[in-house]
Scaffold this motif. Structure first.
Motif, PDB file in Angstrom:
ATOM      1  N   THR A 387       0.847  -1.212  -0.037  1.00 44.58           N
ATOM      2  CA  THR A 387       0.120   0.077  -0.043  1.00 44.58           C
ATOM      3  C   THR A 387       1.020   1.251  -0.052  1.00 44.58           C
ATOM      4  OG1 THR A 387      -0.196   0.134   2.479  1.00 44.58           O
ATOM      5  CG2 THR A 387      -1.987  -1.118   1.223  1.00 44.58           C
ATOM      6  N   VAL A 388       2.164   1.142   0.228  1.00 48.05           N
ATOM      7  CA  VAL A 388       2.953   2.196   0.148  1.00 48.05           C
ATOM      8  C   VAL A 388       3.071   2.948  -1.138  1.00 48.05           C
ATOM      9  CG1 VAL A 388       4.929   1.011  -0.286  1.00 48.05           C
ATOM     10  CG2 VAL A 388       5.272   3.102   1.101  1.00 48.05           C
ATOM     11  N   TRP A 389       2.727   2.009  -2.079  1.00 47.39           N
ATOM     12  CA  TRP A 389       2.893   2.726  -3.650  1.00 47.39           C
ATOM     13  C   TRP A 389       1.549   3.594  -3.825  1.00 47.39           C
ATOM     14  CZ3 TRP A 389       7.678   2.571  -4.574  1.00 47.39           C
ATOM     15  CH2 TRP A 389       8.608   1.702  -4.099  1.00 47.39           C
ATOM     16  N   PRO A 390       0.577   3.142  -3.672  1.00 49.19           N
ATOM     17  CA  PRO A 390      -0.732   4.259  -4.038  1.00 49.19           C
ATOM     18  C   PRO A 390      -0.739   5.090  -2.843  1.00 49.19           C
ATOM     19  CG  PRO A 390      -1.569   1.854  -3.269  1.00 49.19           C
ATOM     20  CD  PRO A 390      -0.371   1.996  -3.334  1.00 49.19           C
ATOM     21  N   ASN A 391      -0.454   5.119  -1.745  1.00 49.60           N
ATOM     22  CA  ASN A 391      -0.545   5.904  -0.477  1.00 49.60           C
ATOM     23  C   ASN A 391       0.648   7.011  -0.548  1.00 49.60           C
ATOM     24  OD1 ASN A 391      -2.169   3.572   2.196  1.00 49.60           O
ATOM     25  ND2 ASN A 391      -2.621   4.184  -0.056  1.00 49.60           N
ATOM     26  N   LYS A 392       1.941   6.486  -0.912  1.00 55.39           N
ATOM     27  CA  LYS A 392       3.137   7.534  -0.642  1.00 55.39           C
ATOM     28  C   LYS A 392       3.563   8.015  -2.071  1.00 55.39           C
ATOM     29  CE  LYS A 392       3.273   7.310   3.847  1.00 55.39           C
ATOM     30  NZ  LYS A 392       2.168   6.670   4.285  1.00 55.39           N
ATOM     31  N   PHE A 393       3.285   7.111  -3.187  1.00 57.00           N
ATOM     32  CA  PHE A 393       3.941   7.550  -4.359  1.00 57.00           C
ATOM     33  C   PHE A 393       3.261   7.860  -5.473  1.00 57.00           C
ATOM     34  CE2 PHE A 393       7.071   5.262  -1.797  1.00 57.00           C
ATOM     35  CZ  PHE A 393       8.146   5.861  -2.122  1.00 57.00           C
ATOM     36  N   PHE A 394       1.838   8.615  -5.078  1.00 61.83           N
ATOM     37  CA  PHE A 394       0.887   8.835  -6.233  1.00 61.83           C
ATOM     38  C   PHE A 394       0.437  10.436  -5.910  1.00 61.83           C
ATOM     39  CE2 PHE A 394      -2.856   9.011  -8.515  1.00 61.83           C
ATOM     40  CZ  PHE A 394      -2.431   8.348  -9.653  1.00 61.83           C
ATOM     41  N   ALA A 395       0.238  11.180  -6.733  1.00 59.06           N
ATOM     42  CA  ALA A 395      -0.102  12.579  -6.322  1.00 59.06           C
ATOM     43  C   ALA A 395      -1.739  12.808  -6.540  1.00 59.06           C
ATOM     44  CB  ALA A 395       0.619  13.467  -7.265  1.00 59.06           C
ATOM     45  N   TYR A 396      -2.452  13.154  -6.004  1.00 53.10           N
ATOM     46  CA  TYR A 396      -3.931  13.091  -5.996  1.00 53.10           C
ATOM     47  C   TYR A 396      -4.262  14.576  -6.286  1.00 53.10           C
ATOM     48  CZ  TYR A 396      -3.982   8.203  -4.257  1.00 53.10           C
ATOM     49  OH  TYR A 396      -3.484   7.137  -4.046  1.00 53.10           O
ATOM     50  N   GLY A 397      -4.618  14.688  -7.516  1.00 55.33           N
ATOM     51  CA  GLY A 397      -5.422  15.960  -7.903  1.00 55.33           C
ATOM     52  C   GLY A 397      -6.669  16.136  -7.453  1.00 55.33           C
ATOM     53  N   PRO A 398      -7.457  17.220  -7.583  1.00 56.60           N
ATOM     54  CA  PRO A 398      -8.675  17.454  -7.096  1.00 56.60           C
ATOM     55  C   PRO A 398      -9.973  16.451  -7.423  1.00 56.60           C
ATOM     56  CG  PRO A 398      -8.304  19.418  -8.732  1.00 56.60           C
ATOM     57  CD  PRO A 398      -6.966  18.425  -8.312  1.00 56.60           C
ATOM     58  N   GLN A 399      -9.616  15.839  -8.500  1.00 59.09           N
ATOM     59  CA  GLN A 399     -10.654  14.652  -9.069  1.00 59.09           C
ATOM     60  C   GLN A 399     -10.318  13.567  -8.816  1.00 59.09           C
ATOM     61  OE1 GLN A 399     -12.400  15.553 -13.091  1.00 59.09           O
ATOM     62  NE2 GLN A 399     -10.954  17.200 -12.897  1.00 59.09           N
ATOM     63  N   ALA A 400      -9.228  13.050  -8.436  1.00 55.45           N
ATOM     64  CA  ALA A 400      -8.674  11.698  -8.126  1.00 55.45           C
ATOM     65  C   ALA A 400      -9.193  11.229  -6.805  1.00 55.45           C
ATOM     66  CB  ALA A 400      -7.101  11.639  -8.293  1.00 55.45           C
ATOM     67  N   ARG A 401      -9.371  10.139  -6.626  1.00 56.70           N
ATOM     68  CA  ARG A 401      -9.947   9.589  -5.498  1.00 56.70           C
ATOM     69  C   ARG A 401      -9.161   8.327  -4.814  1.00 56.70           C
ATOM     70  NH1 ARG A 401     -14.531  10.811  -3.030  1.00 56.70           N
ATOM     71  NH2 ARG A 401     -13.409   9.949  -1.232  1.00 56.70           N
ATOM     72  N   LEU A 402      -8.978   8.274  -3.689  1.00 57.92           N
ATOM     73  CA  LEU A 402      -8.329   7.123  -3.030  1.00 57.92           C
ATOM     74  C   LEU A 402      -9.216   6.357  -1.889  1.00 57.92           C
ATOM     75  CD1 LEU A 402      -5.749   5.283  -2.113  1.00 57.92           C
ATOM     76  CD2 LEU A 402      -5.299   6.894  -0.313  1.00 57.92           C
ATOM     77  N   LEU A 403      -9.540   5.059  -2.371  1.00 55.87           N
ATOM     78  CA  LEU A 403     -10.311   4.416  -1.326  1.00 55.87           C
ATOM     79  C   LEU A 403      -9.430   3.353  -0.555  1.00 55.87           C
ATOM     80  CD1 LEU A 403     -13.336   3.861  -3.682  1.00 55.87           C
ATOM     81  CD2 LEU A 403     -13.340   5.523  -1.843  1.00 55.87           C
ATOM     82  N   ALA A 404      -9.061   3.593   0.476  1.00 62.71           N
ATOM     83  CA  ALA A 404      -8.171   2.884   1.449  1.00 62.71           C
ATOM     84  C   ALA A 404      -8.548   2.913   2.700  1.00 62.71           C
ATOM     85  CB  ALA A 404      -6.824   3.218   1.355  1.00 62.71           C
ATOM     86  N   PRO A 405      -8.577   1.597   3.502  1.00 56.50           N
ATOM     87  CA  PRO A 405      -9.297   1.579   4.758  1.00 56.50           C
ATOM     88  C   PRO A 405      -8.400   2.108   6.020  1.00 56.50           C
ATOM     89  CG  PRO A 405      -8.375  -0.622   4.354  1.00 56.50           C
ATOM     90  CD  PRO A 405      -8.144   0.657   3.041  1.00 56.50           C
ATOM     91  N   GLN A 406      -8.924   3.005   6.923  1.00 53.99           N
ATOM     92  CA  GLN A 406      -8.528   3.397   8.198  1.00 53.99           C
ATOM     93  C   GLN A 406      -8.311   2.034   9.148  1.00 53.99           C
ATOM     94  OE1 GLN A 406      -9.755   6.812  10.140  1.00 53.99           O
ATOM     95  NE2 GLN A 406      -8.089   8.083   9.087  1.00 53.99           N
ATOM     96  N   SER A 407      -9.027   1.119   8.696  1.00 54.80           N
ATOM     97  CA  SER A 407      -9.087  -0.072   9.660  1.00 54.80           C
ATOM     98  C   SER A 407      -8.066  -0.948   9.289  1.00 54.80           C
ATOM     99  CB  SER A 407     -10.433  -0.834   9.568  1.00 54.80           C
ATOM    100  OG  SER A 407     -10.375  -1.269   8.209  1.00 54.80           O
ATOM    101  N   GLY A 408      -7.318  -0.626   8.198  1.00 55.65           N
ATOM    102  CA  GLY A 408      -6.237  -1.576   7.866  1.00 55.65           C
ATOM    103  C   GLY A 408      -6.699  -2.890   7.413  1.00 55.65           C
ATOM    104  N   ALA A 409      -7.935  -3.143   6.836  1.00 60.23           N
ATOM    105  CA  ALA A 409      -8.562  -4.549   6.457  1.00 60.23           C
ATOM    106  C   ALA A 409      -7.803  -5.131   5.295  1.00 60.23           C
ATOM    107  CB  ALA A 409      -9.901  -4.528   6.509  1.00 60.23           C
ATOM    108  N   MET A 410      -7.308  -6.136   5.336  1.00 56.81           N
ATOM    109  CA  MET A 410      -6.942  -6.713   4.060  1.00 56.81           C
ATOM    110  C   MET A 410      -8.259  -7.078   3.099  1.00 56.81           C
ATOM    111  SD  MET A 410      -4.078  -9.418   5.272  1.00 56.81           S
ATOM    112  CE  MET A 410      -3.544 -10.379   3.612  1.00 56.81           C
ATOM    113  N   GLY A 411      -8.076  -7.205   2.045  1.00 60.99           N
ATOM    114  CA  GLY A 411      -9.378  -7.384   1.247  1.00 60.99           C
ATOM    115  C   GLY A 411     -10.121  -6.533   0.839  1.00 60.99           C
ATOM    116  N   TYR A 412      -9.968  -5.140   1.411  1.00 60.54           N
ATOM    117  CA  TYR A 412     -10.854  -3.990   0.904  1.00 60.54           C
ATOM    118  C   TYR A 412     -10.694  -3.575  -0.341  1.00 60.54           C
ATOM    119  CZ  TYR A 412     -12.388   0.890   1.412  1.00 60.54           C
ATOM    120  OH  TYR A 412     -13.318   2.000   1.182  1.00 60.54           O
ATOM    121  N   GLY A 413      -9.537  -3.588  -0.937  1.00 62.52           N
ATOM    122  CA  GLY A 413      -9.100  -2.970  -2.241  1.00 62.52           C
ATOM    123  C   GLY A 413     -10.049  -3.480  -3.505  1.00 62.52           C
ATOM    124  N   LEU A 414     -10.116  -4.514  -3.494  1.00 56.89           N
ATOM    125  CA  LEU A 414     -11.056  -5.306  -4.765  1.00 56.89           C
ATOM    126  C   LEU A 414     -12.486  -4.854  -4.768  1.00 56.89           C
ATOM    127  CD1 LEU A 414     -11.231  -6.704  -7.556  1.00 56.89           C
ATOM    128  CD2 LEU A 414     -11.503  -8.799  -6.216  1.00 56.89           C
TER     129      LEU A 414
END
Ligand SMILES: Cc1ncc(C[n+]2csc(CCOP(=O)(O)OP(=O)(O)O)c2C)c(N)n1
Ligand SMILES: [Mg+2]
Length: 555
Positions: A387-414
């Motif tokens: 997750t370091v790659w989408p979380n730390k190595f991507f730049a989110y502009g005003p229209q881009a979105r990240l859906l990632a769990p604060q619960s740290g739950a495996m299996g959320y992404g798909l």
């Protein structure tokens, strides 16, 4: 007109503005399924393969759309499967409503087949858990659930529906519209005080995050930060809520917090925290801000009175909706231009990392994705070191979105990616998954196929439960236990579900494979061969082990 409880519920949901629900059927709520037969095209039932996947989809929908994500599941085994998504929506502060079939009222309390006491089981996991015993009260309780899920600190509501209640006929009219509820606005006196505190600062910092930001609220906060030249840090996994291309954006306060973000929070003398739920991720285990009274002056703005003062006693607490608060801000000036510039430069530098010791190098892959992904791309991830790659190595502009769990739950992404594709069929959705993470919910590829909602999935396949292996090497070096994976052929699985699939064995093959994935029209799974050595961008697995062994020797 007479209807049964199922019809009253579903017609009320349509009136509230619901368009999709995610679920797995059960005989406990046949009347609801029957009512959904008549709302196809207005309120669609997206048929899922596991309630865990369905609940993640609903949780992600809530986070993405600012409308409660709906989940329909059966009693006992259905809702216990769904609990992971309920917990995740709670930790994410995401609006969600879970409808659960319940045993008939004539059976209740005897430990009936698949019976659960929902109020007891979900009373602490969800924002609210309720059972509807009287068919005539469906509109009232549903309206309250909708409001509860959305307002204050948003979160999940669980509604249990006894089988006989759902089949009872009633003359009660369905809801006709959602309540219009304005955000609580800050008092002018509080705004003046906040402004004075910021103007008196030497190193001010804005910390922002959470759900339910409107584009207007985001733009207002950005305009304030830029006019005031104050650096902005996003809370754990909410970096998509502030334009990363703004000269004020300085990084994410999340797991694996970069040193410069730690320094910003520690060294700031005044922090304006807007819509942030404090936790150990945002504070580096409560080390950057002292509990309960931080050294830094803290202005904590939140829509819920239960968040302000929960962990930190703010210098100034303002109970207000974040969008209303942002709209009320006016710029301040101060002598901190170098502080903001330094913060921004550090973030830009953090996007660079050395070439990775791996057949596929994720530094190159993320750099390529930053170049080619459309501005409104939606990225998702579950849990793992990948997750370091989408979380730390991507730049989110005003229209881009990240859906990632604060619960740290495996299996959320798909599931989150599938929900995003259901919500926005025309947008590019890319799920980042670990090989362990992907296998938590890979059955949902079937949901994607059936719903015509196929994202692009990048599996970062390193053959290990990497995060746990890293903890293992640090604490019990060279004693690998329970963390090696024997994996199936992921491309064969993906093809069986109608996805385009390729195994990518070299960095230089990624760009073309990704172009084919984008062009496929069927969704795609790219199985990326990643060395276990490349577990973190700046330290190899062997370096981790050697450091721990050396520390043991000197101890
Ligand atoms: C549902 C769930 N189960 C277990 C964990 C503990 N856990 C966190 S990360 C992780 C390993 C992830 O492995 P993988 O998806 O392969 O990613 P990697 O770390 O190898 O990149 C585990 C087991 C968790 N966070 N969530
Ligand atoms: Mg792995």
């Amino acid at each position: 007109m007479r209807r049964n409880g199922g019809q009253l519920l579903v017609e009320s949901l349509v009136a509230l503005g619901a368009t999709k629900g995610f679920g797995v059927p059960g005989e406990s709520y046949l009347a609801v399924l029957d009512a959904l037969h008549d709302t196809a095209g207005r309120l669609d039932f997206v048929l899922c393969r596991n309630e865990g996947g369905a609940a993640f989809m609903a949780a992600a929908w809530g986070k993405l759309t600012r409308s409660p994500g709906l989940c329909f599941v059966t009693r006992g085994p259905g809702v216990t499967n769904a609990s992971i998504g309920i917990h995740t929506a709670m930790q994410d502060s995401a609006p969600m409503i879970v409808f659960v079939g319940q045993v008939g009222t004539d059976m209740r309390g005897r430990e009936a087949f698949q019976e659960i006491d929902y109020r007891a089981v979900f009373g602490t996991m969800a924002k609210w858990a309720v059972e509807i015993d009287d068919v005539n009260r469906i509109p009232e309780i549903l309206a309250r659930a909708w409001t509860t899920a959305l307002t204050g600190r948003p979160g999940p509501v669980v509604i249990a529906l006894p089988e006989d209640m759902l089949t009872t006929l009633t003359e009660t009219a369905p809801l006709t519209a959602p309540a219009r509820i304005t955000e609580p606005a800050p008092a002018p006196a509080a705004m003046a005080e906040a402004r004075a505190m910021l103007a008196a600062a030497t190193r001010p910092l804005i910390l922002m995050g959470g759900c339910n930001w409107t584009p207007e609220g985001q733009a207002a906060l950005q305009a304030f930060a830029e006019a005031s030249d104050i650096p902005v840090v996003a809370a754990f996994r909410y970096q998509d809520q502030f334009d990363n291309f703004s000269p004020c954006y300085a990084g994410e306060a999340g797991v694996g917090m970069p040193p410069h973000v730690k320094a910003l929070i520690r060294d700031a003398d005044t922090i304006l925290a807007v819509n942030v739920r404090f936790g150990e991720m945002t504070t580096d285990g409560y080390t950057l801000l002292d509990v309960p009274v931080p050294v830094q002056k803290l202005i904590h703005v939140h829509g819920s009175d239960r968040e302000i003062g929960k962990i930190y006693q703010p210098t100034l607490g303002i109970q207000a909706g974040q969008n209303a608060f942002a709209a009320a801000l006016s710029p301040v000036t101060g002598d901190w231009a170098a502080w903001r510039k330094g913060a921004r430069a550090s973030w830009m530098a953090s996007l660079e990392a050395p070439a990775q010791p791996s057949p596929v190098d994720m530094v190159a892959v993320t750099a390529h994705l930053r170049d080619v992904l459309p501005e409104d791309a939606i990225l998702t991830n579950g849990a793992g070191n990948f997750t370091v790659w989408p979380n730390k190595f991507f730049a989110y502009g005003p229209q881009a979105r990240l859906l990632a769990p604060q619960s740290g739950a495996m299996g959320y992404g798909l599931p989150a990616a599938i929900a995003a594709k259901v919500a926005h069929p025309g947008r590019t959705v890319v799920c980042f998954a670990g090989d362990g993470d992907f296998q938590m919910n890979c059955q949902e590829l079937g949901t994607a196929m059936q719903a015509g909602a196929q994202p692009i999935v990048l599996i970062l396949n390193n053959g290990i439960y990497g995060t746990i292996r890293a903890h293992q090497e640090r604490n019990y070096p060279a004693r690998v236990s329970g963390t090696v994976l024997l994996n199936p052929d992921f491309t064969a699985i993906a093809r069986a579900y109608g996805f385009h699939a390729e195994r990518v064995e070299r960095t230089e093959d990624f760009a073309a494979a990704f172009a084919r994935a984008l062009a496929s029209g069927t969704g795609a799974v790219l199985d990326l061969v990643i060395s276990p050595e490349a577990l973190t961008p700046r330290q190899t697995l062997t370096q981790m082990r050697d450091a721990a062994l050396a520390a043991k020797e000197t101890a």
